[in-house]
Design a protein around this motif. Sequence first.
Motif, mmCIF file in Angstrom:
data_model
loop_
_atom_site.group_PDB
_atom_site.id
_atom_site.type_symbol
_atom_site.label_atom_id
_atom_site.label_comp_id
_atom_site.label_asym_id
_atom_site.label_seq_id
_atom_site.Cartn_x
_atom_site.Cartn_y
_atom_site.Cartn_z
ATOM 1 N N VAL A 10 51.217 162.480 41.120
ATOM 2 C CA VAL A 10 51.131 162.468 39.815
ATOM 3 C C VAL A 10 52.548 162.818 39.218
ATOM 4 N N SER A 11 52.989 161.494 38.463
ATOM 5 C CA SER A 11 54.190 161.411 37.832
ATOM 6 C C SER A 11 54.298 162.239 36.641
ATOM 7 N N ASP A 12 53.286 161.938 35.676
ATOM 8 C CA ASP A 12 53.509 162.219 34.503
ATOM 9 C C ASP A 12 52.002 162.433 33.586
ATOM 10 N N ALA A 13 51.519 163.622 33.252
ATOM 11 C CA ALA A 13 50.507 163.680 32.548
ATOM 12 C C ALA A 13 50.021 162.586 31.757
ATOM 13 N N ARG A 14 51.099 162.001 30.948
ATOM 14 C CA ARG A 14 50.385 160.801 30.206
ATOM 15 C C ARG A 14 50.169 159.615 30.850
ATOM 16 N N GLN A 15 50.366 159.517 31.989
ATOM 17 C CA GLN A 15 50.150 158.319 32.711
ATOM 18 C C GLN A 15 48.698 157.908 32.715
ATOM 19 N N ASP A 16 48.359 156.718 32.811
ATOM 20 C CA ASP A 16 46.785 156.455 33.229
ATOM 21 C C ASP A 16 46.545 156.449 34.530
ATOM 22 N N ILE A 43 46.896 168.001 53.563
ATOM 23 C CA ILE A 43 46.663 167.320 52.120
ATOM 24 C C ILE A 43 48.135 167.770 51.329
ATOM 25 N N PHE A 44 49.016 166.715 51.002
ATOM 26 C CA PHE A 44 50.493 166.891 50.472
ATOM 27 C C PHE A 44 50.291 166.444 49.141
ATOM 28 N N TYR A 45 50.868 167.310 48.086
ATOM 29 C CA TYR A 45 50.763 167.002 46.704
ATOM 30 C C TYR A 45 51.935 167.140 46.123
ATOM 31 N N ASP A 46 52.553 166.113 45.271
ATOM 32 C CA ASP A 46 53.563 166.259 44.451
ATOM 33 C C ASP A 46 53.234 166.202 43.126
ATOM 34 N N ASP A 47 53.466 167.043 42.179
ATOM 35 C CA ASP A 47 53.146 167.066 40.783
ATOM 36 C C ASP A 47 54.213 166.820 39.578
ATOM 37 N N GLY A 48 54.109 165.914 38.866
ATOM 38 C CA GLY A 48 55.139 165.495 37.820
ATOM 39 C C GLY A 48 56.264 164.980 38.404
ATOM 40 N N ILE A 49 56.427 164.194 39.519
ATOM 41 C CA ILE A 49 57.577 163.783 40.221
ATOM 42 C C ILE A 49 57.362 162.267 40.071
ATOM 43 N N LYS A 56 63.434 164.368 45.741
ATOM 44 C CA LYS A 56 63.210 165.577 45.147
ATOM 45 C C LYS A 56 61.418 165.811 45.476
ATOM 46 N N ARG A 57 60.827 164.942 46.376
ATOM 47 C CA ARG A 57 59.310 165.112 46.490
ATOM 48 C C ARG A 57 59.237 165.856 47.761
ATOM 49 N N THR A 58 59.184 167.350 47.442
ATOM 50 C CA THR A 58 58.941 168.186 48.662
ATOM 51 C C THR A 58 57.990 167.870 49.531
ATOM 52 N N GLN A 59 56.735 167.670 49.109
ATOM 53 C CA GLN A 59 55.461 167.767 49.881
ATOM 54 C C GLN A 59 55.497 166.202 50.646
ATOM 55 N N PHE A 60 56.196 165.108 50.053
ATOM 56 C CA PHE A 60 56.414 163.972 50.685
ATOM 57 C C PHE A 60 57.214 164.117 51.980
#
Length: 120
Positions: A10-16, A43-49, A56-60
Amino acid sequence: MKTAAAYIRVSDARQDEYSPASQLKLIKDYATRNGYFVPEEFIFYDDGISGTSTKKRTQFNNMIGFAKEKNPPFSAILVWKFSRFARNQEESIVFKKMLKKNGVSVISISEPIGDHAFFS
């Protein structure tokens, strides 16, 4: 049953876009219907990236590390949409080719197109 990894971004909370929990539920539902098992440790999860770069995507990068092993622990990476995997088309192509050579495919659960579609 085949083992798969799940990648959620998820890149940004405002995204649809679907929330991480919604993406994971959809991925797990797809996995069940298509003969995949998704263990918690894959299960790999990058938040706000942003997806424009993988730096910068550590989990990726952790996920790619597993996928590059001589005998990868999973045969597929399930994503809600290909844009969750990468927004930069060049990076996406490089990673998908490298993964494919190692027997790991990238599958979008919501876009009924094959891996080859991204290369055309």
